[in-house]
Motif scaffolding. Structure first.
Motif, PDB file in Angstrom:
ATOM      1  N   LEU A 206       0.790  -1.232   0.000  1.00 60.08           N
ATOM      2  CA  LEU A 206       0.000   0.000   0.000  1.00 60.08           C
ATOM      3  C   LEU A 206       0.820   1.280   0.000  1.00 60.08           C
ATOM      4  O   LEU A 206       0.305   2.334  -0.380  1.00 60.08           O
ATOM      5  N   VAL A 207       2.101   1.227   0.403  1.00 65.91           N
ATOM      6  CA  VAL A 207       2.824   2.474   0.645  1.00 65.91           C
ATOM      7  C   VAL A 207       2.980   3.297  -0.632  1.00 65.91           C
ATOM      8  O   VAL A 207       2.879   4.533  -0.600  1.00 65.91           O
ATOM      9  N   ARG A 208       3.207   2.655  -1.774  1.00 56.70           N
ATOM     10  CA  ARG A 208       3.384   3.408  -3.020  1.00 56.70           C
ATOM     11  C   ARG A 208       2.094   4.094  -3.455  1.00 56.70           C
ATOM     12  O   ARG A 208       2.130   5.114  -4.146  1.00 56.70           O
ATOM     13  N   ARG A 209       0.963   3.541  -3.074  1.00 51.30           N
ATOM     14  CA  ARG A 209      -0.315   4.121  -3.479  1.00 51.30           C
ATOM     15  C   ARG A 209      -0.600   5.437  -2.769  1.00 51.30           C
ATOM     16  O   ARG A 209      -1.480   6.190  -3.197  1.00 51.30           O
ATOM     17  N   LEU A 210       0.125   5.733  -1.706  1.00 48.58           N
ATOM     18  CA  LEU A 210      -0.106   6.979  -0.973  1.00 48.58           C
ATOM     19  C   LEU A 210       0.283   8.186  -1.819  1.00 48.58           C
ATOM     20  O   LEU A 210      -0.327   9.247  -1.699  1.00 48.58           O
ATOM     21  N   GLY A 211       1.334   8.044  -2.633  1.00 47.91           N
ATOM     22  CA  GLY A 211       1.680   9.085  -3.594  1.00 47.91           C
ATOM     23  C   GLY A 211       2.213  10.371  -3.011  1.00 47.91           C
ATOM     24  O   GLY A 211       2.246  11.395  -3.700  1.00 47.91           O
ATOM     25  N   ASP A 212       2.629  10.371  -1.764  1.00 47.40           N
ATOM     26  CA  ASP A 212       3.144  11.591  -1.137  1.00 47.40           C
ATOM     27  C   ASP A 212       4.277  11.208  -0.191  1.00 47.40           C
ATOM     28  O   ASP A 212       4.143  10.257   0.599  1.00 47.40           O
ATOM     29  N   ASP A 213       5.390  11.945  -0.279  1.00 43.25           N
ATOM     30  CA  ASP A 213       6.556  11.599   0.525  1.00 43.25           C
ATOM     31  C   ASP A 213       6.232  11.546   2.011  1.00 43.25           C
ATOM     32  O   ASP A 213       6.618  10.609   2.720  1.00 43.25           O
ATOM     33  N   TYR A 214       5.521  12.571   2.498  1.00 49.66           N
ATOM     34  CA  TYR A 214       5.282  12.657   3.935  1.00 49.66           C
ATOM     35  C   TYR A 214       4.306  11.588   4.414  1.00 49.66           C
ATOM     36  O   TYR A 214       4.432  11.081   5.538  1.00 49.66           O
ATOM     37  N   LEU A 215       3.333  11.243   3.571  1.00 53.07           N
ATOM     38  CA  LEU A 215       2.414  10.165   3.941  1.00 53.07           C
ATOM     39  C   LEU A 215       3.142   8.823   3.991  1.00 53.07           C
ATOM     40  O   LEU A 215       2.857   7.985   4.854  1.00 53.07           O
ATOM     41  N   MET A 216       4.093   8.612   3.067  1.00 55.09           N
ATOM     42  CA  MET A 216       4.866   7.368   3.080  1.00 55.09           C
ATOM     43  C   MET A 216       5.685   7.251   4.361  1.00 55.09           C
ATOM     44  O   MET A 216       5.752   6.186   4.986  1.00 55.09           O
ATOM     45  N   ILE A 217       6.327   8.349   4.755  1.00 53.25           N
ATOM     46  CA  ILE A 217       7.140   8.335   5.980  1.00 53.25           C
ATOM     47  C   ILE A 217       6.245   8.143   7.198  1.00 53.25           C
ATOM     48  O   ILE A 217       6.568   7.374   8.115  1.00 53.25           O
ATOM     49  N   ALA A 218       5.100   8.842   7.209  1.00 56.19           N
ATOM     50  CA  ALA A 218       4.174   8.699   8.335  1.00 56.19           C
ATOM     51  C   ALA A 218       3.655   7.273   8.442  1.00 56.19           C
ATOM     52  O   ALA A 218       3.468   6.746   9.554  1.00 56.19           O
ATOM     53  N   SER A 219       3.412   6.631   7.293  1.00 58.74           N
ATOM     54  CA  SER A 219       2.923   5.256   7.334  1.00 58.74           C
ATOM     55  C   SER A 219       3.952   4.316   7.944  1.00 58.74           C
ATOM     56  O   SER A 219       3.598   3.340   8.612  1.00 58.74           O
ATOM     57  N   GLN A 253      12.038  -1.585   1.431  1.00 58.76           N
ATOM     58  CA  GLN A 253      12.026  -0.132   1.328  1.00 58.76           C
ATOM     59  C   GLN A 253      12.917   0.358   0.187  1.00 58.76           C
ATOM     60  O   GLN A 253      12.691   1.431  -0.374  1.00 58.76           O
ATOM     61  N   HIS A 254      13.930  -0.433  -0.184  1.00 61.14           N
ATOM     62  CA  HIS A 254      14.789  -0.044  -1.304  1.00 61.14           C
ATOM     63  C   HIS A 254      14.019  -0.039  -2.624  1.00 61.14           C
ATOM     64  O   HIS A 254      14.443   0.613  -3.579  1.00 61.14           O
ATOM     65  N   ILE A 255      12.906  -0.758  -2.664  1.00 55.96           N
ATOM     66  CA  ILE A 255      12.113  -0.861  -3.887  1.00 55.96           C
ATOM     67  C   ILE A 255      10.938   0.106  -3.869  1.00 55.96           C
ATOM     68  O   ILE A 255      10.653   0.781  -4.859  1.00 55.96           O
ATOM     69  N   VAL A 256      10.234   0.191  -2.745  1.00 50.99           N
ATOM     70  CA  VAL A 256       8.985   0.959  -2.706  1.00 50.99           C
ATOM     71  C   VAL A 256       9.192   2.423  -2.365  1.00 50.99           C
ATOM     72  O   VAL A 256       8.290   3.239  -2.577  1.00 50.99           O
ATOM     73  N   TRP A 257      10.360   2.782  -1.824  1.00 50.71           N
ATOM     74  CA  TRP A 257      10.639   4.178  -1.509  1.00 50.71           C
ATOM     75  C   TRP A 257      11.493   4.815  -2.594  1.00 50.71           C
ATOM     76  O   TRP A 257      12.458   4.209  -3.074  1.00 50.71           O
ATOM     77  N   SER A 258      11.162   6.036  -2.950  1.00 49.33           N
ATOM     78  CA  SER A 258      12.005   6.796  -3.862  1.00 49.33           C
ATOM     79  C   SER A 258      13.204   7.352  -3.097  1.00 49.33           C
ATOM     80  O   SER A 258      13.261   7.297  -1.861  1.00 49.33           O
ATOM     81  N   ALA A 259      14.159   7.936  -3.845  1.00 52.33           N
ATOM     82  CA  ALA A 259      15.357   8.485  -3.203  1.00 52.33           C
ATOM     83  C   ALA A 259      15.002   9.610  -2.231  1.00 52.33           C
ATOM     84  O   ALA A 259      15.550   9.696  -1.123  1.00 52.33           O
ATOM     85  N   SER A 260      14.063  10.481  -2.621  1.00 51.58           N
ATOM     86  CA  SER A 260      13.697  11.610  -1.750  1.00 51.58           C
ATOM     87  C   SER A 260      13.018  11.123  -0.477  1.00 51.58           C
ATOM     88  O   SER A 260      13.281  11.631   0.616  1.00 51.58           O
ATOM     89  N   VAL A 261      12.143  10.120  -0.604  1.00 48.56           N
ATOM     90  CA  VAL A 261      11.482   9.570   0.587  1.00 48.56           C
ATOM     91  C   VAL A 261      12.505   8.928   1.515  1.00 48.56           C
ATOM     92  O   VAL A 261      12.458   9.102   2.740  1.00 48.56           O
ATOM     93  N   ARG A 262      13.451   8.195   0.920  1.00 49.51           N
ATOM     94  CA  ARG A 262      14.449   7.510   1.731  1.00 49.51           C
ATOM     95  C   ARG A 262      15.323   8.511   2.495  1.00 49.51           C
ATOM     96  O   ARG A 262      15.627   8.319   3.664  1.00 49.51           O
ATOM     97  N   MET A 263      15.741   9.590   1.835  1.00 49.96           N
ATOM     98  CA  MET A 263      16.565  10.592   2.514  1.00 49.96           C
ATOM     99  C   MET A 263      15.794  11.249   3.653  1.00 49.96           C
ATOM    100  O   MET A 263      16.297  11.386   4.768  1.00 49.96           O
TER     101      MET A 263
END
Length: 527
Positions: A206-219, A253-263
């Protein structure tokens, strides 16, 4: 306490954490030691309220995210490779230490029921994940020992908590069945794996479906507490559920997170975990006053409990050494018999493993959860606190010296097959090939000559550098020193343009981010 006063106390604790961390850094001490000592001293400052911890709340707030953080970053391949050794420490050593402490406690205090002695053993037997992380972050260990200690700290809390619950139930019912206990432990562990696996899988899907960096981190914040609370709700191990979810999320997380989300996510988690670890040790120290007041003051502790607590501390330390050295001796015996699948850690490695047994928040929280009216409850509280103080202050301050004395290094078979420079060369080669494939249009005309030249040159340089790091080290450092100087000059000019009103906030933030990434890359390459 008024809510505003509580907030003021939290702000004061944050200031104390920063000051104590700074002092520890300047004095060369592990931060856990400084925080525990500072919290203990603050507990007796006149006018400050007595800190009273709710054990269940402490475990729910602090344990899941700290377990998640450890599972997120642990090397999963090494975890699988050393799983038997980890389980030996996380289950075997915990059970053995529980039995030894129970026997010593009963010998020292014959009036204390065996079940109460077993409860004490279960309370103090598992080394703490938070204490281990706080100390291991400041020392360098061979990969195998590091994985053994990190893996042990992820799973041993489940063993200790299960043993503690059985001991409490034995006092209440007057009976105990080893077979029933083993069956219950297996059920708790398997159930925890199922719950944690489900939570981790749901997050990955589900994390990629959130479509927002901050929502991904919050999840990602919700994962540890969801796994822990759901595990406990289903009456399985919340600890194992959290670890299982963390292992799955960390792997994907290496697959479902983008570089900006990971940083952003890594930076967020680093600060949150730093504050949580520091707060835990401050709370442990601050709770001493309530424990001492409960048993009648320092005079009662020194006169009636100091010697038994010291002997219990020695017994659990000796029990860990016996288990570690005994396990290593069994491995050497099996190798002598021709079974060479596993290799011993050796006397020096076993010494480090035996000494790395700090206790922390789980020990105190479990001790505080002992029911009112339980036989010897006051002694159990004092013993738990004494073990925490003894292991963190003594082992925590000397572990680094012991590791340096041991002079340990990774064996050949436990080192990665490729060095970092070899991996960089492999990546650069693949990138150059891919750019060359796309640098020409359909008519065969080169449309990206500078880009192609850049990646081809990088591939050649990476290939020439691999395996010759020492020869190029001085030139490489000088190169990136100059890069850092250029970045600093660019940053100064960027700020001058902004202060002069020539660029707006958006331009400032975008260009500053580019400079930050360039600076991080330069520091990474230089180190």
């Amino acid at each position: 306490m008024h809510p505003v006063e509580l907030f003021e106390l939290l702000v004061a604790m944050l200031l104390a954490i920063i000051a104590l961390h700074y002092a520890a850094h300047r004095l060369g001490l592990p931060p856990a030691v400084a925080l525990l000592t500072g919290g203990t001293l603050l507990a007796f400052v006149p006018g400050l309220p007595v800190i009273s911890l709710d054990p269940e709340l402490v475990l729910v707030i602090f344990l899941p995210p700290l377990l998640m953080d450890g599972a997120w970053f642990i090397a999963l391949g090494h975890l699988r490779r050393h799983l038997i050794g980890i389980m030996s420490l996380a289950i075997g050593a915990v059970i053995f230490t529980t039995l030894v402490v129970a026997a010593v406690a009963h010998a020292l205090m014959p009036s204390l029921p065996w079940a109460a002695c077993a409860a004490l053993g279960a309370i103090v037997s598992p080394p703490d994940a938070i204490a281990a992380r706080a100390v291991l972050q400041r020392v360098h260990l061979p990969r195998r020992l590091s994985v053994l200690l990190e893996g042990e700290s992820l799973f041993n809390d489940a063993s200790g908590l299960v043993l503690f619950r059985f001991a409490i139930a034995a006092v209440a019912t007057g009976s105990f069945s080893a077979i029933a206990g083993l069956e219950s432990f297996i059920l708790l562990a398997v159930g925890g794996l199922v719950v944690g696996g489900a939570i981790g899988a749901i997050w990955v899907l589900l994390v990629r479906r959130l479509g927002d960096d901050y929502l991904m981190i919050a999840s990602s914040m919700l994962v540890p507490w969801s796994a822990y609370l759901l595990g406990e709700a289903f009456h399985v191990s919340g600890v194992i559920a959290t670890v299982a979810a963390g292992l799955i999320c960390g792997w994907y997380q290496h697959i479902v997170w983008s570089a900006s989300v990971r940083m952003r996510g890594t930076a967020f988690w680093a600060v949150m975990i730093f504050l949580m670890e520091a707060t835990v040790f401050m709370l442990i120290g601050s709770s001493l006053r309530g424990v001492v007041d409960r048993v009648g003051g320092f005079a009662v502790v020194l006169d009636n409990m100091a010697v038994p607590v010291l002997l219990i501390l020695l017994a659990l330390t000796a029990a860990r050494f016996v288990w570690v050295f005994g396990s290593d001796a069994i491995i050497m015996l099996l190798r002598a018999m021709g079974l060479r699948r596993y290799s011993p850690v050796g006397p020096r490695g076993a010494t480090v493993l035996g000494w790395a047994g700090m206790r922390g928040v789980v020990t105190l929280a479990v001790a505080l959860s002992v029911p009112e009216g339980f036989p010897g409850r006051d002694f159990l509280l004092v013993a738990a606190f004494g073990v925490i103080l003894g292991t963190v202050l003594i082992q925590g301050t000397t572990l680094g010296l012991l590791i340096r004395w041991a002079g340990l290094s990774d064996p050949i078979h436990d080192r990665p097959r490729l060095s970092m420079s070899d991996a960089e060369a492999a990546i650069a080669k693949v990138q150059a090939v891919r750019v060359e494939q796309l640098a020409y249009d359909e008519a065969g005309e080169l449309i990206h000559p500078q880009l192609l030249e850049r990646y081809q040159r990088r591939a050649v340089l990476s290939k020439n550098y691999a395996g010759q790091e020492d020869q190029f080290a001085d030139r490489l450092h000088a190169h990136f020193d100059l890069v850092l100087e250029a970045i600093a000059a660019g940053r100064a000019e960027l700020l001058r343009l902004h202060r002069a009103g020539d660029i707006d906030e958006h331009v400032l933030q975008e260009l500053e981010r580019d400079l930050d990434l360039e600076e991080l890359t330069a520091w990474s390459m230089k180190s």
